[in-house]
Design an enzyme around this catalytic site. Structure first.
Site, short mmCIF file in Angstrom:
data_model
loop_
_atom_site.label_atom_id
_atom_site.label_comp_id
_atom_site.label_asym_id
_atom_site.label_seq_id
_atom_site.Cartn_x
_atom_site.Cartn_y
_atom_site.Cartn_z
N THR A 98 0.87 -1.17 0.00
CA THR A 98 0.00 0.00 0.00
C THR A 98 0.91 1.22 0.00
O THR A 98 1.58 1.51 0.98
CB THR A 98 -0.92 0.02 1.23
OG1 THR A 98 -1.80 -1.12 1.16
CG2 THR A 98 -1.76 1.29 1.26
N LYS A 173 -7.18 1.51 -3.40
CA LYS A 173 -6.88 1.14 -2.01
C LYS A 173 -7.12 2.33 -1.09
O LYS A 173 -7.56 2.17 0.05
CB LYS A 173 -5.43 0.65 -1.90
CG LYS A 173 -5.01 0.23 -0.48
CD LYS A 173 -5.86 -0.90 0.07
CE LYS A 173 -5.51 -1.25 1.53
NZ LYS A 173 -4.25 -1.97 1.68
N LYS A 241 -0.40 5.57 8.37
CA LYS A 241 0.40 5.70 7.15
C LYS A 241 -0.51 5.74 5.93
O LYS A 241 -0.37 6.60 5.06
CB LYS A 241 1.39 4.54 7.05
CG LYS A 241 2.36 4.60 5.87
CD LYS A 241 1.87 3.84 4.65
CE LYS A 241 1.93 2.34 4.85
NZ LYS A 241 1.57 1.58 3.62
#
Length: 290
Positions: A98, A173, A241
């Site tokens: 990711t 995502k 994050k």
């Protein structure tokens, strides 16, 4: 059967590589920054351990990667011992990290110049999804590159789809994480309210999970939330994050993400409580503390 390398054997990569070997039947070479972990994987699954990404990628048809962030990804692809140095024309690099859409586009361009395919393919489903080989994979890349990668990705995926050009997988995502952030906060507030009201949470969820309020988070996290148990699952540090990537992208594309920004702040408070490695459902613990 293909020759496959897998770079990064964390809580996601370790079982994903295992499925490529056991279910996919592919010949595996693995790399991990801590070499002992690569040796442990080989002891469990067979295959070969490499000491650098470049060594792992040499002679492979496909190179998979699942590391921590943009910087880690650049290090294993275009760093001094990066995988792209060893990959030949016609091979494909599949990135399950990711990361940002920017880095996906950057690396795809560098790979294409070398005749190498590149697919950004972040996953959703958590550690359990990785272990059971039922991840959802969101992909971006050229049609021909995706067509080569899709049958190999199938070893650890329940659903896999190309959503557009390079970077589209990472953008998808981001949408996934934006939706999860709001859902988890809503679930935390609802169960906090229920506890304060003296309702039986198990009986409550048995009813409302069958209606419009139902969600994966409710089904899979209500029991541990009710037990005040958070020492497992997808870590708050990693979620922050990811949400940071979402918020940075929104500043570029003009999207308004007020709930995402607020939940990101709440996760910052959970970190201050010492819950950086707690599961994302620990938003409940923040409410209970107040």
């Amino acid at each position: 059967m293909a020759k496959v390398a897998f770079l990064g054997l964390g809580v996601m990569g370790y079982p994903m590589a295992g499925h490529l070997k056991a279910k996919g039947g592919h010949e595996l070479t693995v790399y991990n920054r801590t070499f002992a972990k690569a040796e442990a994987w080989v002891k469990q699954h067979g295959g070969r351990a490499a000491r650098t990404p470049k060594e792992a990628a040499e002679g492979q048809d496909f190179v998979f990667c699942c590391v921590g962030n943009d910087d880690d990804l650049r290090q294993v692809t275009i760093g001094p011992d990066g995988a792209l140095q060893a990959m030949g024309p016609g091979t494909v690099f599949i990135d399950n990290t990711t990361a940002s859409a920017d880095v996906a586009r950057e690396l795809q361009a560098k790979a294409k110049a070398l005749g190498i395919g590149f697919v950004d393919a972040p996953v959703s489903g958590g550690q359990a999804g990785a272990e059971n080989g039922v991840l959802t994979v969101m992909c971006g890349g050229e049609v021909s590159d995706y067509a080569k990668a899709e049958p190999v990705i199938a070893a650890y995926a329940r659903a896999c789809k190309r959503l557009g050009d390079p970077g589209a997988g990472q953008l998808a995502k981001m949408v996934n994480q934006i939706c999860i952030a709001g859902l988890v906060q809503g679930l935390a507030e609802g169960l906090h309210f229920a506890r304060k009201s003296g309702l039986d949470i198990e009986q409550l969820v048995e009813v409302i999970s069958k209606g419009a309020a139902g969600s994966w988070q409710m089904e899979n996290r209500h029991k541990t939330i009710n037990q005040d148990k958070f020492d497992f699952g997808f870590a708050v540090d990693w979620m922050r994050k990811d949400l940071g990537i979402c918020l940075a992208e929104s500043r570029r594309n003009g999207a308004h993400l007020p709930v995402t920004a607020l939940v990101d702040q709440f996760y910052g408070e959970v970190q201050t409580m010492g819950g950086g490695r707690w599961d994302t459902s620990s938003l409940f613990a923040r409410l209970e503390k107040k």
